[in-house]
Structures are given as C-alpha cells and as structure tokens.
Design an enzyme around this catalytic site. Sequence first.
Site, PDB file in Angstrom:
ATOM      1  N   LYS A 166       0.894  -1.091   0.009  1.00  0.00           N
ATOM      2  CA  LYS A 166       0.096   0.074  -0.053  1.00  0.00           C
ATOM      3  C   LYS A 166       0.811   1.438  -0.131  1.00  0.00           C
ATOM      4  O   LYS A 166       1.891   1.104   0.639  1.00  0.00           O
ATOM      5  CB  LYS A 166      -0.703   0.233   1.385  1.00  0.00           C
TER       6      LYS A 166
ATOM      7  N   ARG B 283     -10.585 -11.346   2.284  1.00  0.00           N
ATOM      8  CA  ARG B 283     -11.474 -12.445   1.641  1.00  0.00           C
ATOM      9  C   ARG B 283     -10.771 -13.852   1.991  1.00  0.00           C
ATOM     10  O   ARG B 283     -11.557 -14.730   1.971  1.00  0.00           O
ATOM     11  CB  ARG B 283     -11.638 -12.211   0.221  1.00  0.00           C
TER      12      ARG B 283
END
Length: 507
Positions: free
Chosen positions: A286, A360
């Site tokens: 990120k 997820r």
Amino acid sequence: MSAPTFLLRAASPAKSKADAVVVGLVPAPTSGRRKSGPRAVLAPGAEDVAKAYGRKLEPLLSSLGLKGQLGEATRIPTNGLLGSPQLVLVGLGADPDHTALRRAAGNAARVVTNCASVALALPADELPLLRAVVEGWQLGGYTFTQFRSTQPESDAPGQVVVLTPLARRKEAARLVEETQVVVRATEQVRDWVNTPPGHQTPPALAAAVAAAGAPLAKGRGATVSITVHEEAALHEMGCGGILGVGQGSAAGPRLVEITYTPKKPVAHLALVGKGITFDSGGLTIKPASSMKEMKSDMAGAATVVAATYAIAELGLPVQVSCFAPMAENMVSGSAMRPGDVLTTYGGRTVEISNTDAEGRLVLADALGRAVERKPDLVVDVATLTGHMVVALGDKVAGVLGDDATVGKVLESAATAGEPMWHMPIPEEMKARVTSSRIADLAQHDWVRWGGGLFAAAFLREFTGGLPWAHLDIAGPSFASGTSGHVTAGGTGFSTATLVDLARSLAG
Ligand code: BES
Ligand code: MN
Ligand code: ZN
C-alpha cells in the site's frame, strides 16, 4: 474509563442538585418567530427549566446565538435560577429521533467536565430514546489513554441521572442495564482497534480475546467456550487462506472460535469477522497514506467477538458460533506472492493476483468452518474494501447477500442507529470470481469497477448457500474525528447491530 452509574428519576430538572443539568434545544418553529427572537427553544423534558428562567430565557438563547442544531453544546452558569449551578444546552436538530439523541448526548458528554454528577433532561420519554441517551452519553465520553505515559485523571461525572417519565417502569431499568452491556462491548471493540499493531499481533489479539471471554467460559454450566487454533492446527485443518496471508509475518496467524450455547436456543447465528492486525498490503504494498490506519483492519473480528460475548452476557436464547481469523499481512521473503495458489479450508483453490486483497482469503477459511455448523444465518463483518468507502463514504457500511438476510440486518441497523446500505452482487460477478485460468477461483481480477461487489461475490462462494449477509465496514469502523457518540479512532460500528440481530432472532 470506568462507566458511570446511571440512575432513572422522574424528577424536575429545575430542582435537580446535580452539578450540571443537560437540556435539549430544537430550532424555533419558523411561523411564530419574531425577527429578534431566539432561533431555538428548549426541547420537551426541559419545561421546568424554561419556567424557572421565565422571561430571561429568550434573551439568553438569543445572545448565545444557538440554533438548536446538532453539534451545538454550550455550558453556562445558572446564577441561582436552577437547583444546579450549571446548565448545558445541547442541540437536537429539527427531528429529535433516537439517532439525533444519541449524537446529542455524545456531544453533551464531552462538555460536562469537572462534575461529579449530571442530570440529563432530554426528551427520553420512550424506551428507544432512553437507550439512545445512555448509549450516546457513554460512548461520546469514551477515551483511550492506555498509551499515555501519565494517566489523565477522569473528571467525567460518576453519576448520571436520567430524568424521564419512564423512570418507574421496570422495563426502563432493565433497558439501561442491557444497553450498558452493548456499550461496553462497543468500547471493547474501540480499545482493540485503537491498540497499536506492534502490541497486538495475531497471537496477542487471540490471547486478549480469550482473556476477555474467560469470565463467561469459566466454571461448570458455562455457556461459552473459546478455542484458539495456532499455526500447527491451521495446517492440520487446511486453512490455507489464513496461513497464506500470515506467512510473511514474524507473528503467526490464529483462528479463534467461540461458541455460545444457551439452554434452549431458538435460532443459531454464525458470526465471522476479519482480523488482519495490520495490513501493509503485502508485496502488493500500500502507499503510505493508505497504510497509516491499517491497524484497524481487525475491526470485524473485534466486533463479532465483542457482540458474541454481549449476546452471552444478555443470555439471549440464540446459539452463536463466532469465527475470528487473525493474521498480519506483511512484506518479507516468506510473504505470499501474486501468482501463488492457496488451498482454502475444504479444498477449493484460489489464485492470488493482489496480496492486498487478503481479507477475503482469511474469511474464506472461516466461512467454510462456520457453515459446517449449519447455522440458520451467517453474518460476516469486515473492513474489506476501499471501494465501499468510495461508494458510500466513511459513515455508512455496505450490506450484501441474499435479500431476506440483508433485510434483517438493515432492520437491526436502523434500531441500533448505525447507517447501512444494501449493495448488490451483480450477476457478472460470478464469472469474474471464477475467471482464474489455473485455480478454482480468482481472488481479484484487476478490473477497476465494483471491487466491493466482487469481494462479496467471492465470499458468497464459501457460504454453502446458507442465508448470509456481508457487512463491509471499511469506512465507518474508524473515525478521523470526534462527533456525537462517535469518537476519533476505532468506533465499534456494527456491534450494536449484531446484538440487536440476535435479539430479533430470539423473537
Ligand atoms: N483493508 C483493506 C480495505 C480498507 C480500505 C479498509 C480502507 C479500511 C479503509 C483491504 O484489505 C484492501 O486492501 N482492499 C483492497 C482490495 C483491492 C485490492 C481489490 C482495496 O480496497 O484497495
Ligand atoms: Mn488489504
Ligand atoms: Zn485488509
């Protein structure tokens, strides 16, 4: 912060001897408004205060320039006009429903300092309004000081007298007690989210969760059981998603499973929460500005755990199976790579293309474990996608899943005063999540649009066709500033909704 004692009284706010009295302000009705008159009037519940001030009230409100808007909170000396030395005027806005009262009570809590006692004379003449006042007050006064070298002395009132015509009703006293259970759960989530990630690796978070539940799990006849699965157990079980995400961290991943089994359950709810203790993005790293708040990426796990404990404490007749997968998504020589294939719990394979879509993967394993218990309803909570924040802003959560389950969650969210919005899982998503050329499922497809919906479609693959809702709380789980009952940092968003959902399943 230690919780104040709440007392219910049907007494007059003008006669109260508390160190401060809080009253509501609403905008003056525009019709009867004179040019020079006040733009706000006292709200119901404060009639006696208005009487005590008599003709002094109008010029006072005019000179203060208050409009009765949410966000206003002003403290003034009463100069002997009331039994209490201080009056706090708090704006409720034009529609003082439970949502407005919760926010207003939170604003008031931060204005009332250096007082041992306070009386709240807000329009709390119905149970949901009374609950909102208690919730708002306590949550608005939340502070997190654990990491200060010197502990500031709390000057928040230890005694809060809520003035309400409901005071003598048995349900009112019970409601206050139940509300405090939920508030404490929300505060627990805030504490966990606010804790620095270096202090709260997956093993540390798992231990904290187990410690928090220990009183409920102790002794014969205990209704709560807590299991912490360490790395070796995760290997044995085949939790490749949790292991894959955690493999770049020096601190190993964990899966915490909690069950609450009441005597005569009328329903069975499974709760699953994302517990990434820090999300660097992994090798798909990120940018700095997106990474700075990623200690909050375990908010979903904190929420489902705290809600489960609260449901148990309330003794609701709903069985809860709670799953909190925990991992730290880091960059290292052992980190998972784009291109890797993971085998999730139950055997399905997933091709990784973006290591930053890690939530997820841990949820896939946990959902797989959850559906094995054959619950009536599965709800997962996750700070899953920035896409949801782009779509709905940072105050509203997205809810996805089958219409019936989403409907139940939205109803509870409305009761709890937590804004949520139904988002779709478009049909095209099925093709996208099955588009991997080499594995059963694609974790991500680098198509720019609908990333929050893709994520939900991916999770759906692991729900075994059970009634299911997914809450993407990436926005509202963490607040950049303080306003109303929501304080800066971890918010505990959706804890109250989950408890209410269990309450409504209990009938
Ligand atoms: N933890 C983030 C999502 C997030 C974003 C939470 C902002 C709180 C605030 C999640 O793991 C993530 O990185 N999601 C990616 C998904 C993408 C790679 C499909 C994102 O939002 O960019
Ligand atoms: Mn991520
Ligand atoms: Zn994440």
